[in-house]
Design a protein around this motif. Structure first.
Motif, mmCIF file in Angstrom:
data_model
loop_
_atom_site.group_PDB
_atom_site.id
_atom_site.type_symbol
_atom_site.label_atom_id
_atom_site.label_comp_id
_atom_site.label_asym_id
_atom_site.label_seq_id
_atom_site.Cartn_x
_atom_site.Cartn_y
_atom_site.Cartn_z
ATOM 1 N N GLU A 190 0.865 -1.179 0.000
ATOM 2 C CA GLU A 190 0.000 0.000 0.000
ATOM 3 C C GLU A 190 0.897 1.224 0.000
ATOM 4 O O GLU A 190 1.586 1.497 0.978
ATOM 5 C CB GLU A 190 -0.906 0.001 1.222
ATOM 6 C CG GLU A 190 -1.909 1.137 1.247
ATOM 7 C CD GLU A 190 -2.984 0.994 0.171
ATOM 8 O OE1 GLU A 190 -3.419 2.047 -0.343
ATOM 9 O OE2 GLU A 190 -3.355 -0.143 -0.157
ATOM 10 N N SER B 34 1.338 5.064 0.091
ATOM 11 C CA SER B 34 0.639 6.300 0.434
ATOM 12 C C SER B 34 0.945 7.368 -0.622
ATOM 13 O O SER B 34 1.974 7.310 -1.299
ATOM 14 C CB SER B 34 1.085 6.798 1.808
ATOM 15 O OG SER B 34 2.431 7.247 1.754
ATOM 16 N N PRO B 35 0.063 8.384 -0.752
ATOM 17 C CA PRO B 35 0.334 9.441 -1.728
ATOM 18 C C PRO B 35 1.676 10.136 -1.496
ATOM 19 O O PRO B 35 2.394 10.441 -2.451
ATOM 20 C CB PRO B 35 -0.842 10.403 -1.527
ATOM 21 C CG PRO B 35 -1.946 9.539 -1.001
ATOM 22 C CD PRO B 35 -1.274 8.507 -0.132
ATOM 23 N N ASP B 36 2.020 10.361 -0.232
ATOM 24 C CA ASP B 36 3.296 11.024 0.060
ATOM 25 C C ASP B 36 4.468 10.155 -0.363
ATOM 26 O O ASP B 36 5.424 10.633 -0.983
ATOM 27 C CB ASP B 36 3.385 11.338 1.557
ATOM 28 C CG ASP B 36 4.745 11.906 1.936
ATOM 29 O OD1 ASP B 36 5.047 13.043 1.520
ATOM 30 O OD2 ASP B 36 5.509 11.201 2.636
ATOM 31 N N ARG C 223 4.466 7.722 -2.607
ATOM 32 C CA ARG C 223 4.494 7.630 -4.072
ATOM 33 C C ARG C 223 5.223 8.824 -4.679
ATOM 34 O O ARG C 223 6.051 8.671 -5.576
ATOM 35 C CB ARG C 223 3.067 7.573 -4.634
ATOM 36 C CG ARG C 223 2.352 6.272 -4.444
ATOM 37 C CD ARG C 223 1.182 6.176 -5.415
ATOM 38 N NE ARG C 223 0.304 7.327 -5.393
ATOM 39 C CZ ARG C 223 -0.775 7.440 -4.640
ATOM 40 N NH1 ARG C 223 -1.084 6.469 -3.800
ATOM 41 N NH2 ARG C 223 -1.543 8.515 -4.705
ATOM 42 N N GLY D 280 9.687 5.119 4.012
ATOM 43 C CA GLY D 280 8.452 4.810 3.309
ATOM 44 C C GLY D 280 8.510 3.483 2.576
ATOM 45 O O GLY D 280 7.521 2.747 2.515
ATOM 46 N N ALA E 119 5.935 0.485 3.196
ATOM 47 C CA ALA E 119 5.091 0.043 2.088
ATOM 48 C C ALA E 119 5.362 -1.395 1.670
ATOM 49 O O ALA E 119 4.606 -1.962 0.887
ATOM 50 C CB ALA E 119 5.288 0.968 0.885
#
Length: 512
Positions: free
Chosen positions: A21, A23-25, A27, A100, A104
């Motif tokens: 998964e 997250s937008p940040d 990515r 991150g 992820a």
């Protein structure tokens, strides 16, 4: 514009927490890091050089290890994701947002550093480079892959990419998207893309791939065409679980649970009803070669009414070779007890069902309101040009033949410059005598046709000046043939050469 991703409903075949998964940040930070390092299709080739890149494609990594040593952050990413090596935390933190990536599930900590937990590699065409996420293969894992393994961009995926026509369309369905690579390529020519899969893990990885690349895709989970019931599309692409054999599911990416070639048959039967009028479907498929049965008759029976179809057989595998190939593909040693047991059950099923070989190839389908054209043919020779453009041209030529079937004799034809004639002569007491006349198309898939003397003479006259009827009349007079009989024999040959782009109609208005 932010990606418009419709998240699939959570099912019972896996835990959401097991899947990545992003997250937008994360990515955004990962995308920036990959771009800054030039971790893209061209950047990797430039860093490794042609020899090391080619060796890596052959499974020989040492040249790539050496070439990546002085490539900075790009070298770290190459070793981490393409070579499967362990890198220091400091090196990885300098190449991508490590915190991150760990959260992820992109990378993982091991005793001596950081290793990839997912496969993240550049993939591109002549204009665009993307990043594709998938699971690590059996070589990196050091053993068999799990049942819900999501395959990377392999030879089958690449062959379907090259076999798909890229004309602009409004809507496209990627059925069984897997890692999403077909949808990435579709984003170049389709306004709206829908991607489906039965695998929750595949959809999770495809979702991450689409979001990382800022590609808009609608995702839906379900079996076969169920997620898009009562919908129609301009184009459908499908790389189905086409492995044939006993009805079981060892690996979701390749096994359908249906017996024999029923998975390919199901897609061919159902796909046309999900196309708009004139819509095109393209897929990989397998079919059984059963003792006493022609493979073309077998696949012809799969087709629904109102469907143009082009079945192109690229290979036929011996059952023993087929089983060994797919065992190794999953990381199983055919000599191991498990490998022997699975091979035995597989080969028994083939023997019980009189299977002599397994055909593999491409299928192009089109929904039509006219009289359908169905062609099954072998194309086993090597060729360089992508088949997708040829498939689109084949459909155009089928349309022309259907619209002009009553006007063939009035049509002026020409042989394109890409078509050449090869002669093979034998020495005789009277001198050289032509034994073989073979027409070659030097572009596209390199079609070949053997001709007799009369057909060769007919094509020599096809220079766009005289209609076919006049040429046949002159040919009959010059060779002492009956004109009606010669015409009856010539028309099927002309139609086949037109379908293969080896004989082209001349436009009445322009003369070209």
């Amino acid at each position: 514009m932010a990606p418009n991703i419709v998240t699939p409903p959570v099912g019972s075949c896996g835990l959401v927490s097991d899947h990545p998964e992003f997250s937008p940040d994360f990515r955004a930070r990962l995308r920036d890091a990959l771009r800054e390092a030039r971790y893209d299709a061209d950047g990797v080739v430039d860093a490794l050089g042609g020899a090391a890149h080619a060796a890596l494609g052959r499974g020989e990594p040492e040249l790539a290890f050496r070439a990546s040593r002085d490539a900075g952050a790009l070298g770290v990413l190459i070793r981490l994701f393409l070579l499967g090596s362990t890198e220091s935390e400091r090196a990885v933190a300098g190449a991508l947002p490590l915190d991150g990536a760990l959260e992820a599930g992109l990378v993982r900590r091991v005793s001596d550093g950081i290793r990839a937990a997912l496969d993240l590699r550049p993939h591109g065409d002549e204009n665009t480079s993307w990043w594709v996420l998938s699971d690590l293969d059996s070589d990196v894992l050091g053993g068999p892959v799990p049942e819900d393994h999501v395959l990377g961009v392999g030879h089958a995926s690449l062959s379907l990419i090259r076999a798909t026509s890229r004309r602009p369309v409004g809507s496209l369905l990627d059925l069984g998207t897997g890692n999403g690579v077909q949808a990435l390529h579709a984003s170049r020519h389709a306004d709206r893309i829908t991607a489906t899969d039965i695998s929750e893990r595949a959809l999770a990885l495809a979702k991450a791939t689409f979001e990382l690349n800022e590609v808009e895709v609608e995702l839906a989970r379900g079996e076969w065409f169920a997620p898009v019931a009562r919908r129609r599309f301009d184009q459908i692409v499908c790389n189905p679980p086409f492995v044939v054999g006993p009805p079981r599911v060892d690996y979701v990416y390749r096994d359908s649970g249906l017996a024999g070639d029923d998975a390919s048959a199901l897609v061919v039967r159902q796909l046309p009803s999900f196309l708009n009028e004139g819509g095109v479907g393209q897929l990989l498929a397998s079919w059984l070669h059963v003792r006493g049965e022609d493979w073309a008759d077998r696949v012809h029976r799969w087709l629904p009414a109102g469907t143009d179809a082009w079945f192109v057989q690229r290979d036929v595998a011996d059952p023993g070779l087929y089983v060994g190939t797919w065992l190794r593909d999953a990381g199983l040693d055919p000599k191991s007890p498990e490998g022997r047991a699975k091979a035995g059950a597989w080969l028994d099923w083939f023997a019980e069902n009189d299977v002599e070989g397994i055909g593999f190839g491409f299928v192009t389908l089109r929904r039509t309101g006219g009289t359908p054209t169905v062609v099954c043919e072998d194309l086993r020779q090597a060729f360089d040009d992508p088949l997708g453009a040829e498939a689109a041209g084949w459909l155009d030529r089928v349309d022309w033949l259907r619209d002009h079937h009553a006007e063939l004799l009035e049509t002026r034809f020409t042989v394109p410059e890409t078509v050449v004639l090869e002669r093979v002569d034998n020495a005789t007491d009277e001198g050289w005598q032509t034994a073989i006349r073979r027409l070659h198309r030097t572009d596209g898939p390199g079609w070949q046709h053997e001709l007799d003397e009369l057909a060769t003479a007919l094509l020599a006259g096809c220079r766009g000046a005289l209609p076919l009827a006049d040429l046949l009349e002159l040919l009959a007079f010059g060779h002492g043939q009956d004109a009606e009989e010669l015409t009856e024999a010539a028309l099927p040959v002309v139609r086949e050469l037109v379908r293969h782009g080896m004989l082209l109609p001349v436009d009445k208005d322009t003369g070209r």
